[in-house]
Each structure stands twice: as structure tokens, then as C-alpha cells.
Design an enzyme around this catalytic site. Structure first.
Site, short mmCIF file in Angstrom:
data_model
loop_
_atom_site.label_atom_id
_atom_site.label_comp_id
_atom_site.label_asym_id
_atom_site.label_seq_id
_atom_site.Cartn_x
_atom_site.Cartn_y
_atom_site.Cartn_z
N GLU B 67 0.82 -1.21 0.00
CA GLU B 67 0.00 0.00 0.00
C GLU B 67 0.86 1.27 0.00
O GLU B 67 0.45 2.30 -0.54
CB GLU B 67 -0.95 0.02 1.19
CG GLU B 67 -2.09 -1.00 1.10
CD GLU B 67 -1.71 -2.38 1.62
OE1 GLU B 67 -0.51 -2.60 1.95
OE2 GLU B 67 -2.60 -3.24 1.71
N PHE B 129 -11.25 -8.44 13.34
CA PHE B 129 -10.15 -8.78 12.47
C PHE B 129 -9.86 -7.62 11.50
O PHE B 129 -10.76 -7.11 10.86
CB PHE B 129 -10.46 -10.06 11.67
CG PHE B 129 -9.37 -10.41 10.70
CD1 PHE B 129 -8.10 -10.76 11.15
CD2 PHE B 129 -9.59 -10.35 9.33
CE1 PHE B 129 -7.09 -11.06 10.25
CE2 PHE B 129 -8.58 -10.64 8.43
CZ PHE B 129 -7.32 -11.00 8.88
N GLN B 130 -8.63 -7.23 11.43
CA GLN B 130 -8.16 -6.12 10.58
C GLN B 130 -8.88 -4.81 10.87
O GLN B 130 -9.05 -3.98 9.98
CB GLN B 130 -8.25 -6.48 9.09
CG GLN B 130 -7.24 -7.57 8.71
CD GLN B 130 -7.04 -7.72 7.21
OE1 GLN B 130 -7.95 -7.49 6.43
NE2 GLN B 130 -5.85 -8.13 6.81
N LYS B 179 -17.73 -1.88 5.79
CA LYS B 179 -18.10 -2.89 4.79
C LYS B 179 -19.62 -2.89 4.55
O LYS B 179 -20.06 -3.01 3.41
CB LYS B 179 -17.64 -4.28 5.26
CG LYS B 179 -17.58 -5.27 4.13
CD LYS B 179 -16.79 -6.51 4.52
CE LYS B 179 -16.73 -7.49 3.37
NZ LYS B 179 -15.93 -8.68 3.72
N MET B 492 23.80 10.04 3.16
CA MET B 492 23.62 11.30 3.88
C MET B 492 23.90 11.11 5.37
O MET B 492 24.52 11.97 6.02
CB MET B 492 22.21 11.86 3.65
CG MET B 492 22.01 13.25 4.19
SD MET B 492 23.17 14.45 3.49
CE MET B 492 22.24 15.07 2.08
#
Lengths: 185, 577
Positions: B67, B129-130, B179, B492
């Protein structure tokens, strides 16, 4: 620069999550919010947040501008003490025995302009409205008498300005830009 | 509301029809003119992906490999195309993986609409869940976010998200859709959002601020313009040029302002900031009027704020009121859109020239050339340097490519040595400094500007943070050109360790994979060069390859970026070597 106590007044849309959107702006800069109150206003769907914080004049301006950046915020303003009418409310609880056995308590209630809010079988609750200093003075006076519980509300404040919230909202609805200065309301 | 707005809104109201929330999401996007989405599916956003299956003719969905890749690609797309980048992710880890990109878009003012799936509303707050509180997590790093828990909220939420993301100072908006809201049906109609009463993105410019600015500019002996990304975001490149040419004022760019004004223009004096040019930094503390346009006085620009331009009157043209007087106290604030402000201001200023003052910048250029640049682009050592690669690439492409960079030494070398000659040609992670930004952002940029030659310049460290997106290049045959400058160091950090931590190279040396084999395993052509004499030929075959191609250049391991203003020090104490 020296810190001062400021009262911040924020008008917002009445939406969930806004409290968080506002407080994270203070959290980011590790600013402690001394008091906070959320209330409805005379305009439907508009909430007013009243906060008390100690900041430098520069800090308060930066904070106010960052609060204005929150999309649902209609306006945010800051005031010094002499620019507002403000109050807090405090509640003090005693057992009924303490209350009955100490006649000085009634005297204190009268002298401090407090009142008995509730009397139950076993306890008494005293109510005092005033400035933080006033409610605190009464707290100090009650301290020697086995005070069971004490609570103080956040500050609520109205500015001394003559502007109406409704007129301000109307202005926002009709203008394309928010021209009000952060000190104006 | 005036009648013309009413008519406009009425015209845009469609016939209503019963559809699922999931389909409504896609219809809203089509209504907003969106044809490209970056994303990654998962449980809580499956209804939307199911609807997407039937929208292949209208919406091109690009599947990333992570993602974070999707959102950086959406950022690159938005910045290259000037449109809103759209990103889909599922709940929980899908949503949290977006956060770095959202924070990056917030600080670099990139318009994004992120749509995340969420567990069903009856499960909210139950550690399902999630499930993660993505509204809470994203709150500090979004311009606006909103949770949708019923289907009928979808059109209004998405319309507002687009309006808020792209108007005013742009930024990321996130809509979290449960959902059940995706599965329920709604009576669909769509009205684009033109107004939110609590949000006023375009302040009216005060006439007196323009007059005060013009007065300062007209009597200035050593005026100096600093421009930032606000110019690009407001499409004010032409207006900036007009002001510069009319007043004869030397102008320098911030990191994000690069390419808003041609580096080839005689009044362009370089780039400012920690690793910027010598003149633009030291002259900040010598000018009498500093005109800052669409920039926010980042600490990498100002160094020590107490000494920064302390002698000068400062004019700040800025859209976001919260940026005015935030870091630097200004004398005249012009709160408004850069394009409008520049147009109006140019009317009020006198035709002028400042040849002697401009010459002082050129004198600085000669010093910088002698002490810093020569050594960097024409090094004595056998190893190729990063500066040399970028310099030669700039010459080879005539400054016409769209350059996307990551974060670190290569980024600073690219911003110093690529001589931009076209607007909207520089995309980098400036404010947040997100390593791993380049590869996906370059992919998104190529998709957003397919007609441009898009070159992603990245270090070996940053490349490995998001290299999985090579899969995206492979699957969609994205014709982006990638340049890895490999010094086998987190360069750097190593430079700072060398300069400020007694050369204690704590965890900055890297053992790398074979980048060529790795890239070839994705069916992407790749070549490597380490010999200076073969560099130009390598450019030819790399950029001459049809479609995607990766070039790895093995560079000097311990090259440093100079000049340098040490963190928090005065800009005039810039170190040349």
C-alpha cells in the site's frame, strides 16, 4: 516570552471526532490544556469549544491559525481575561454527619455565595459558581472539614463583543473568504 | 447562495438509481473525472473491488505490491498531472501502510483522496479482524478525514473529499467506508461539492498588503525573491516570470520550488537551503527586501531563524494563513493565491533592474564553482561521483526530463545539478523526507504524464525500501527510467557521521543485492556502469530503450554533498568544502 492565560473559543460544526482534531493541535506542541468545555450554541448544528491554556502571545496566534485550518472549524478566537465574561462551576460533597456536625459549613456556604444542591440521607452536595479562584477559595475553606469529593467544570466564556454567532455563521455562508481576524469575534 | 451556483448544482444532479455503496464509490470517482486509481485489495474493501471489476472500461486500477507503493504512486501521479491522486486500501494493515504517504502528501501539499475499507459498523471498536482506528491514526496527517457507516453518506463524503483535497492549499483527504456501507443499497445521485461553509480555501487578498509590498519592492536596493511549490500548485509560473523580469530581481528556488522557473533564465540565481547554492544562502542575509512566494520557511531553508534575513524586510505571499509568521516574522503578509497575488503585485511594481546586485550572486557562483562544483562534477578520483552523473544526465537530457528523487545525497545532488528547463519537472519527498518514495512516485508520475520522459533517481538504500514496485512496472509496462546511484552506503547519514560524529559509521554501510539480476527477474532491462568513459553510452542505451529500463551507476563510496549549512546554523555560515 512570558506566558499568559488565554481563553480560546472555537465554533465548529457539531460533528463526531472534532474534539480529537482540535486537541491534537495542542498535543503536537506539548501544550497542556488547563480546562476544556464543549457546548451547543444558540445556532443549531454549531458547537462551541472553550479552552483555557497558558501560552506566549506568539504561540497562541500560531495555535489559533492552525485550529482554523481544521475543515469543520467555523471560527477560532482567543481572549485575555478582561475581554470575556466567564464562569466555572464546582461541586463539593460531604457526608451528612460532617455537614450536621460542623455549623461553620453553612456559614461558609453563605459567605461564598454557594448553595446546597442536593441533600440525601447520607450525603450533601454543595454547588458554587464563579471564577476558578473563587471556587478554589471555597475548596480551601472546606478542606479542614473532611471533604469527600470535589470537582470543577471547564471554563465557559462569552466574549464582550456585540457580534451574534448567527450573524457570523451567516457571513461565512455568504462570503468566499474568511476575513475575520483571529481577535475580532 | 446565488442563483448561478444553484443552477450549476441542479445541472449536475443526476437521475437517481438504486445501487450498492461499493458501486456508488466508483460512480462518484467517474463523476469527478477520475480514470486512474492506485490500490491494493483486502477483506474490508472487497465489495468496492468487486464493483471495480465491472468498471475496467472507465477506471484504470493499478495494483501496487504494497500500500505504501500505491500511495506514493498516487502522489507522483498527482504532482505530475496536476490532478487528484486516488488510492484504495483495505482496513487495518492496508490503511496503516498508507500513513507514511499520507503524511508525506500532507507536508508537501499533494491532493489525494484515499479510500479505505473498514470492518462492518456493528464491529467498530470491538478489535475485530483487521480493524484499526484509521480515522484516529490519520487525523494529524490528513487535511480532512471522514468515516462513512451507511451507504447514503457516500456521495456527499466523496464529493467533499475531492473539493477539500484539491482546493486552497492541497492535501490528502481520507474516507473510511465500513463494509456494510459498501454492501447496502442507496438511491444514488451525485452533486459535486463547490462549497463547505466552514472552509474558506481562497482568502481575499487585501489591497493594502499589495500596496505595502510594492512600496518595499520599489525602493529596495537589494531585493531578492525566494519561490516555493506554491508557485507550481497555483500554476503561477508565468506570473512569477513576469514579476521577476519586470523588477529585475534575482530569484532562487526552494527544493520544492525547483522547475517553477527555468534554471537557464539570467535572473535565476540558484537554489536555497541546507545543500543549496552559495549565493542564494549568503545573500539571504545581505538583501534588503526578501520576497518569499508560496513557501513556508522550512528549517532546512532557514537554518537559524534568529539570524535568517534579520536585516531584511520580509514580504510573504502565502495561501495558508497558518504559515504566515509561523517560522519567520514577516513585515508584509499577502495572504492569498500566488497566481492572483503575483498578477496584482506585478501591476504595482516599477520596471527596474539590479545589475550590480545580480552580479554579486554571479560572483558567489564563481566561488562555488571553484571551491565546490568543479571537484564534484569533474572529480580527480577514478570513481564516478553522484554529482557528475546528475550533471551529465542534465546535459544529456537538456534539462527537459521529469525528475523524481528519493531522499538523501542523490536527492541533493539531483536538486543541485539537474538544470530544470520545464515546469512541473521535479517531484521529491521534501517535507517528510520519505526514503522509498522515488520508485513508486516515478511510476505514478509516468502514468500521470505519459508524454514526459520520467527519470527516477534513487540511492541504493531508498531503492530497497520499495523495490517491490518493480512488479508494478512489469505488470503494466510503465515506461519509467530508473537510475540507482549506488555507493553501498546510507550516504547522507554517513556524511553527517563523518562531519559531526567523528567518522563513527554506525550502521550506514550496506551489503546490497545484485540490482541488475533483481531487476531482470522482473523482466525489466537493466544495465550497470562503473567506468566514467562508458557513462554516456550507458545513458544512450538506457534512455534509448523503449519502455522501462534501469541503470545502476557504481559511484564513489564517500562523496559528500557541499555546500552545506550545518543544521540550525546561520545560512551565511555555509560550508563550501
Amino acid at each position: 516570552m512570558k506566558q499568559k492565560e488565554y481563553t480560546i473559543s472555537i465554533l465548529t460544526e457539531d460533528k463526531p471526532g472534532l474534539l480529537n482534531k482540535i486537541t491534537i493541535i495542542f498535543n503536537r506542541r506539548k501544550i497542556n490544556i488547563a480546562s476544556l468545555n464543549v457546548s451547543t450554541t444558540e445556532v443549531a448544528g454549531v458547537s462551541r469549544y472553550t479552552l483555557v491554556v497558558s501560552l506566549t502571545p506568539e504561540e497562541v496566534e500560531k495555535i489559533i491559525k492552525q485550529i482554523r485550518r481544521v475543515v469543520e472549524v467555523l471560527g477560532s478566537f482567543y481572549y485575555e481575561e478582561d475581554e470575556i465574561y466567564y464562569r466555572e462551576i464546582a461541586l463539593y460533597k460531604f457526608s451528612i454527619d460532617t455537614y450536621k456536625n460542623n455549623n461553620e459549613l453553612e456559614q461558609l456556604i453563605r459567605n461564598h455565595g454557594a448553595k446546597v444542591m442536593a441533600t440525601e440521607e447520607d450525603q450533601v452536595v454543595i454547588e458554587k459558581t464563579g471564577t476558578k479562584q473563587e471556587t478554589h477559595e471555597l475548596y480551601n475553606a472546606f478542606q479542614p472539614f473532611d471533604l469527600m469529593e470535589f470537582v470543577r467544570s471547564g471554563r465557559i466564556a462569552l466574549s464582550k463583543s456585540k457580534r451574534r454567532t448567527e450573524a457570523f455563521i451567516h457571513e461565512l455562508e455568504t462570503s468566499t473568504s474568511n476575513t475575520l481576524s483571529i481577535k475580532e469575534f | 447562495m446565488n442563483t448561478s451556483t444553484l443552477e450549476l448544482e441542479e445541472k449536475e444532479v443526476n437521475e437517481t438509481e438504486m445501487i450498492t455503496g461499493a458501486e456508488a464509490v466508483l460512480k462518484c470517482l467517474v463523476e469527478e473525472g477520475i480514470d486512474t486509481i492506485f490500490g491494493y485489495p483486502g477483506g474490508a474493501i472487497m465489495p468496492v473491488y468487486d464493483s471495480l471489476y465491472g468498471y475496467a472500461d472507465k477506471i484504470n486500477h493499478i495494483l501496487s505490491r504494497h500500500e505504501q507503493g500505491a500511495i506514493h504512486a498516487a502522489q507522483g501521479y498527482a504532482r505530475a498531472s496536476g490532478r487528484v491522486g486516488v488510492c484504495f486500501a483495505t482496513s487495518g494493515p492496508g490503511a496503516t501502510n498508507l500513513i507514511t504517504g499520507i503524511a508525506d502528501a500532507m507536508i508537501d501539499s499533494t491532493p489525494l483522496v484515499c479510500i479505505t475499507g473498514q470492518v462492518a459498523s456493528h464491529l467498530l471498536g470491538s478489535d475485530a479482524f483487521q480493524e484499526t482506528d484509521v480515522i484516529g491514526i490519520s487525523m494529524p496527517v490528513t487535511k480532512w478525514n471522514f468515516q462513512v457507516t451507511s451507504a447514503e453518506e457516500i456521495p456527499k463524503a466523496i464529493a467533499q473529499a475531492f473539493y477539500i483535497a484539491k482546493s486552497g492549499r492541497p492535501g490528502p483527504a481520507l474516507i473510511d467506508i465500513t463494509k456494510n456501507a459498501q454492501q447496502e443499497e442507496l438511491d444514488f445521485s451525485y452533486t459535486r461539492c463547490h462549497r463547505v461553509r466552514s472552509y474558506h480555501p481562497y482568502p481575499e487578498i487585501k489591497e493594502e498588503s499589495l500596496r505595502a509590498a510594492a512600496k518595499l519592492i520599489n525602493k529596495a536596493k537589494k531585493p531578492y525573491i525566494l519561490f516555493g511549490q506554491g508557485v507550481t500548485l497555483s500554476g503561477a509560473e508565468e506570473e512569477l516570470k513576469n514579476l521577476i523580469e519586470k523588477t529585475g530581481i534575482p530569484a532562487a528556488s526552494t527544493l520544492l520550488g525547483l522547475s517553477a522557473f527555468s534554471t537557464k533564465h539570467p535572473l535565476y540565481v540558484g537554489y536555497t537551503g541546507m545543500h543549496g547554492n552559495y549565493g542564494p544562502n549568503v545573500k539571504t542575509n545581505e538583501c534588503d527586501v526578501l520576497i518569499a512566494i508560496g513557501m513556508r520557511f522550512d528549517d532546512r531553508v532557514t537554518g537559524d531563524v534568529n539570524t535568517y534575513a534579520a536585516q531584511a524586510k520580509v514580504i510573504h505571499i502565502e495561501l495558508d494563513l497558518a504559515e504566515i509568521n509561523k517560522n519567520i516574522k514577516v513585515d508584509v503578509a499577502i495572504n492569498g493565491d500566488a497566481k492572483q497575488a503575483l498578477q496584482a503585485l506585478t501591476q504595482l511594481v516599477n520596471q527596474n533592474s539590479h545589475e550590480g546586485w545580480v552580479e554579486e550572486f554571479h560572483e558567489c557562483d564563481r566561488i562555488e564553482m571553484e571551491k565546490t562544483i568543479k571537484k564534484s562534477i569533474d572529480p580527480e578520483g577514478a570513481q564516478i561521483t553522484m554529482a557528475e552523473v546528475v550533471h551529465k544526465l542534465s546535459v544529456f537530457t537538456k534539462g527537459k526530463s521529469l525528475i523524481v528523487t528519493d531522499v538523501g545525497q542523490h536527492q541533493m545532488m539531483a536538486s543541485r545539478y539537474y538544470k530544470f528547463d520545464e515546469p512541473k519537472s521535479h517531484i521529491t519527498s521534501g517535507g517528510l523526507g520519505t526514503m522509498g518514495f522515488c520508485l513508486p512516485a516515478a511510476i505514478g508520475a509516468k502514468i500521470g504524464a505519459p508524454e514526459r520522459q520520467v527519470i527516477g533517481i534513487v540511492g541504493d538504500g531508498g531503492f530497497q525500501m520499495t523495490l517491490q514496485e518493480l512488479g508494478l512496472i512489469m505488470q503494466y509496462n510503465v515506461g519509467v527510467k530508473i537510475l540507482i546511484l549506488n555507493n553501498e552506503f546510507l550516504g547522507m547519514v554517513r556524511q553527517w557521521q563523518q562531519l559531526f560524529f567523528d567518522r563513527r559509521y554506525s550502521f550506514t554501510e550496506m551489503q546490497n543485492p545484485d540490482f541488475i539480476k533483481l531487476t531482470e527477474s522482473y523482466n525489466i532491462p537493466a544495465l550497470q556502469v562503473s567506468d566514467r568513459s562508458k557513462l554516456e553510452d550507458a545513458f544512450k542505451s538506457w534512455l534509448g530503450t523503449e519502455g522501462p529500463c534501469l541503470l545502476e551507476v557504481i559511484v564513489e563510496k564517500e562523496e559528500n554533498v557541499f555546500p552545506m549549512v550545518p543544521s540550525g546554523s546561520c545560512v551565511s555560515k555555509i560550508r563550501l568544502e
